[in-house]
Design an enzyme around this catalytic site. Structure first.
Site, short mmCIF file in Angstrom:
data_model
loop_
_atom_site.label_atom_id
_atom_site.label_comp_id
_atom_site.label_asym_id
_atom_site.label_seq_id
_atom_site.Cartn_x
_atom_site.Cartn_y
_atom_site.Cartn_z
N HIS A 154 27.67 39.11 36.56
CA HIS A 154 27.88 37.66 36.57
C HIS A 154 28.75 37.22 37.73
O HIS A 154 29.73 37.86 38.11
CB HIS A 154 28.43 37.15 35.23
CG HIS A 154 29.81 37.62 34.85
ND1 HIS A 154 30.95 36.92 35.19
CD2 HIS A 154 30.23 38.68 34.13
CE1 HIS A 154 32.01 37.54 34.69
NE2 HIS A 154 31.60 38.61 34.06
N ASP A 168 36.73 40.80 37.74
CA ASP A 168 35.74 40.57 36.68
C ASP A 168 34.98 39.30 37.04
O ASP A 168 35.54 38.20 36.90
CB ASP A 168 36.47 40.45 35.34
CG ASP A 168 35.59 39.98 34.20
OD1 ASP A 168 34.36 40.04 34.32
OD2 ASP A 168 36.15 39.52 33.18
N GLU A 172 28.41 33.66 32.22
CA GLU A 172 28.80 34.73 31.30
C GLU A 172 30.15 34.45 30.65
O GLU A 172 30.36 34.77 29.48
CB GLU A 172 28.83 36.07 32.04
CG GLU A 172 28.95 37.28 31.13
CD GLU A 172 30.39 37.63 30.75
OE1 GLU A 172 30.58 38.42 29.81
OE2 GLU A 172 31.33 37.11 31.41
N HIS A 187 41.30 39.58 32.84
CA HIS A 187 41.48 38.13 32.69
C HIS A 187 42.90 37.69 33.02
O HIS A 187 43.39 36.68 32.52
CB HIS A 187 41.09 37.67 31.27
CG HIS A 187 39.62 37.54 31.08
ND1 HIS A 187 39.06 36.78 30.09
CD2 HIS A 187 38.57 38.08 31.77
CE1 HIS A 187 37.73 36.86 30.17
NE2 HIS A 187 37.43 37.65 31.18
#
Length: 378
Positions: free
Chosen positions: A71, A189, A223, A324
């Site tokens: 993603h 990420d 995503e 995150h």
């Protein structure tokens, strides 16, 4: 078979991705960047209405085929309301802890005019003013505000700047790539996963080795809000392999310098036969790897299955510490993911029976733990 991974390409591609802001809902710039890379590699692609990418690597068999998904969208934030003190209440785009947002430098995009710069701060940001209360306030998004680098001290000032609820924020990634192989940045990420997919595709194109079956490279754009690969597959896809992060933390078994094969996430177990194939490929080609189970995690694979696709789904991961938040990976881990992806593209279908959507009981495969060669048995 000989495959050469271009690790310089991997590094520079990742850096370019990180420096292209792409919170969910604001992904056009990074989509254009990836399309440029695909064009340079001579890989054909097409876009969905909203901009998700499906690239096509042709194989000897056109149906069934397989797909690899990563993603492009990242976490971000949005203006919730204008405050009387000239600052802005914000909400997160995607799920990320407010504690990780404190101190972030951001860019605010208005309907008109140049973007504005600012900082996300807790409501009690100064120890000189609040003393120990600075450390006692809860870390939560309602306890954050955006301090703009403007002469903004009232609601009227904010209105004069043309700011509205719903204005979008991008967060500075602050990438730092160290000579010892550690890569530190926000939003690894899943941009490290995207870079790994592109690097694997480059190795395949340059090797000129034929693929046994068509392989679609899917670059999704939602995503982080749970939609992901739900809207980009077609009925011929029998296998979907998602690429995302594996968490480095106590109680996890993620490989910090290799690839991690996920056995289960919060959506349930991944396909037994596909995971056995991936393990076999790592063993055959000497790719450092581990297996792990993730409890608070979902990926593009979950979105695709939940959308009603009858596919074999799997997930492989690069290492990620502080997911995150202020993230860190290692070049060896991302390269291991790229290597496994390239070898997976060159392997045959998981099961011959997957060419048909429906079949008899006699088509059910045997226990994959009895396979003598997990790479070749199908």
């Amino acid at each position: 078979m000989t495959l050469t991974l271009d690790r310089d390409y991997l590094k520079h591609t990742l850096l370019a991705l990180l420096n292209t802001p792409s919170p969910t809902g604001m992904t056009d710039a990074v989509v254009q960047l990836v399309c440029q890379h695909l064009e340079q590699l001579g890989i054909e692609y097409e876009l969905t209405r909203r901009g998700a990418i499906r690239a096509n690597l042709p194989g000897q068999v056109h149906s069934p085929d397989r797909a690899i998904a990563a993603h492009l969208d990242t976490l971000g934030a949005m203006v919730k309301q204008l405050k009387p003190n000239g600052r802005l209440e914000v909400v997160s785009v995607g799920t990320w802890p407010a504690r990780s947002a404190e101190g972030a430098r951001v860019t605010l995009y208005r309907d008109h005019g140049d973007p504005l710069r600012g900082t996300l701060l807790p409501l009690k940001a100064s120890g000189h003013v609040y003393g120990k209360a600075v450390d006692q306030q809860p870390a939560s998004w309602p306890n954050l505000e955006l301090r703009l680098d403007q002469r903004s001290h009232s609601l009227a000032d904010l209105q004069a700047l043309g700011i509205h609820p719903g204005d979008r924020l991008t967060v500075d990634p602050n990438p730092e790539f160290l000579d010892n192989g550690f890569w530190v940045s926000r939003f690894l990420d899943d941009k490290a996963g995207v870079a790994a997919v592109l690097t694997a595709a480059k190795a395949i194109v340059e090797s000129q080795q034929p693929l046994p079956m068509d392989c679609h490279l899917l670059f999704t754009i939602s995503e982080e809000v749970g939609v992901g690969a739900s809207h980009i597959l077609h009925g011929d896809v029998a296998e979907l392999l998602a690429v995302d992060n594996g968490t480095i933390a106590p109680g996890q078994n993620t490989s910090e310098y290799g690839v991690t094969i996920a056995m289960q996430d919060s959506s349930g177990p991944f396909d037994w036969y596909l995971t056995q194939r991936l393990i076999g490929l790592c063993q055959r080609h000497g790719i450092e790897h581990s297996r792990d189970v993730f409890r608070f995690y979902r990926s593009d694979a979950a979105a695709a299955v939940e959308a009603g696709n009858d596919i074999r789904a799997g997930l492989i991961c690069f290492a990620l510490d502080g997911s995150h938040g202020h993230e860190r990976t290692h070049a060896d881990s991302v390269a291991a993911v790229a290597s496994l992806l390239a070898h997976y593209m060159l392997s045959g279908p998981i099961l011959e029976r997957d060419k048909d959507a429906m079949g008899p009981l006699s088509d059910l495969p045997e226990d994959p733990t009895h396979w003598e060669d997990p790479e070749e048995r199908h």
